[in-house]
Design an enzyme around this catalytic site. Structure first.
Site, mmCIF file in Angstrom:
data_model
loop_
_atom_site.group_PDB
_atom_site.id
_atom_site.type_symbol
_atom_site.label_atom_id
_atom_site.label_comp_id
_atom_site.label_asym_id
_atom_site.label_seq_id
_atom_site.Cartn_x
_atom_site.Cartn_y
_atom_site.Cartn_z
ATOM 1 N N LYS A 192 0.856 -1.198 0.000
ATOM 2 C CA LYS A 192 0.000 0.000 0.000
ATOM 3 C C LYS A 192 0.887 1.241 0.000
ATOM 4 O O LYS A 192 1.914 1.264 0.669
ATOM 5 C CB LYS A 192 -0.859 -0.033 1.268
ATOM 6 C CG LYS A 192 -1.755 1.155 1.502
ATOM 7 C CD LYS A 192 -2.559 0.987 2.789
ATOM 8 C CE LYS A 192 -1.894 1.685 3.960
ATOM 9 N NZ LYS A 192 -2.686 1.570 5.208
ATOM 10 N N SER A 224 -10.008 3.577 10.258
ATOM 11 C CA SER A 224 -10.429 4.943 10.588
ATOM 12 C C SER A 224 -11.416 5.407 9.521
ATOM 13 O O SER A 224 -12.618 5.196 9.643
ATOM 14 C CB SER A 224 -9.207 5.861 10.680
ATOM 15 O OG SER A 224 -9.629 7.163 10.974
#
Ligand code: R5P
Length: 293
Positions: A192, A224
């Site tokens: 990522k 989140s």
């Protein structure tokens, strides 16, 4: 009479604190909080008695700063009635701000570490803190316990098709390995890339033939905004996998993240009660109680 152990449940973690008190056979004290229109917290602890050991339990999920000032205040008061004060912060807010990534960034985790020392904490317990680097800033005894085996146990009960555990990034590879070992299955880690200025994420992998037709469990420490999980799920779906599940310790699920993650093709999100919510089905009271000495 001097009590042996008292557990104080902060507003953000009251149910979890009750469970911990029960497991420790300790007295439980509830916190009364009024948040004034200007955002200040008025915190009251009635029925508090002198104890040998006080354990304050409070996660610092949003409103992060409010929950943080409340737990600091609870510890400060506890210090007046006990010589030993342990604080359990099941979800530690600010843990991702544990180092200076870009020049000039303030390492807020270090500031918070100083505050806990100042109010008199003797021991601190956290659950799956984002990185152990965060704990290096604390000049008190700290312990990180992991909910990954508990989360994996939950998945043992589901009937999954040849599951593979997937970390959405290289940083979480070890976490995915532990989860996979608990299930006795394989694991892989995606690559990522996050833009440090905008926060946008991209998955950099090419084709992944080993996931074709198999159920996948993406494992992360926290969700989140859901950006990381959404990108990982969309990428994995394109690889013709079967179902995609998500397991994480801390589900903040900000800004409608749960709906957006499901829209990206995720069948189910499973998290723990470090942050209570619609996905928090795995209980961490046992691992916290066991870590308290
Ligand atoms: C990052 O390294 C963390 O382990 C999580 O993947 C990340 O903080 C989750 O944030 P969001 O849900 O906003 O992508």
């Amino acid at each position: 009479m001097l009590k042996k152990t008292t557990v104080i449940g902060g507003n953000a973690s009251e149910e979890l604190a009750k469970k911990i008190a029960k497991k420790l056979k300790a007295s439980f004290v509830k916190t009364q909080v009024r948040v004034f229109p200007d955002g200040e917290s008025k915190i009251t602890l009635s029925k508090i008695q002198k104890s040998q050991h006080v354990i304050v339990v409070q996660s610092t999920y949003p409103p992060v700063d409010t929950n943080l000032i409340q737990v600091l205040s609870l510890v400060s008061k506890s210090k007046q009635i006990a010589s030993k004060v342990t604080v359990a912060i099941p979800y530690m807010g600010y843990a991702r701000q544990d180092r200076e990534f870009l020049p000039g960034e303030i390492v807020t985790m270090q500031v918070i570490a100083g505050l806990f020392k100042a109010v008199g904490v003797t021991n601190m317990i956290v659950v799956d803190i984002h990185s152990l680097i965060g704990l290096k800033h604390f000049k008190i005894k700290t312990k990180n316990v992991s909910a990954i085996p508990e989360l994996a146990s939950h998945f043992k009960k589901l009937k999954l098709k040849e599951p593979i555990v997937v970390s959405p990034d290289q940083g979480g590879k070890e976490r995915a390995r532990i989860f996979a070992d608990n299930l006795g299955v394989d694991h892989i880690a995606l690559t990522k890339k996050r833009d440090r200025k905008t926060g946008k994420v991209q998955i950099m992998n090419g084709k992944l033939s080993q996931v074709i037709g198999r159920d996948l469990i993406i494992v992360d420490d926290m969700i989140s905004t859901g950006g990381s999980i959404i990108k990982a799920a969309q990428f994995l779906k394109k690889q013709s996998c079967k179902r995609v599940y998500v397991a994480c310790t801390h589900a903040l699920l900000m800004n409608d993240a749960e709906r957006r993650i499901k829209k990206a093709g995720v069948t189910q999100i499973i998290s723990t009660n470090t942050i209570p919510g619609s996905t928090s089905v795995v209980d961490v009271s046992n691992i916290i109680a066991k870590a308290i000495v």
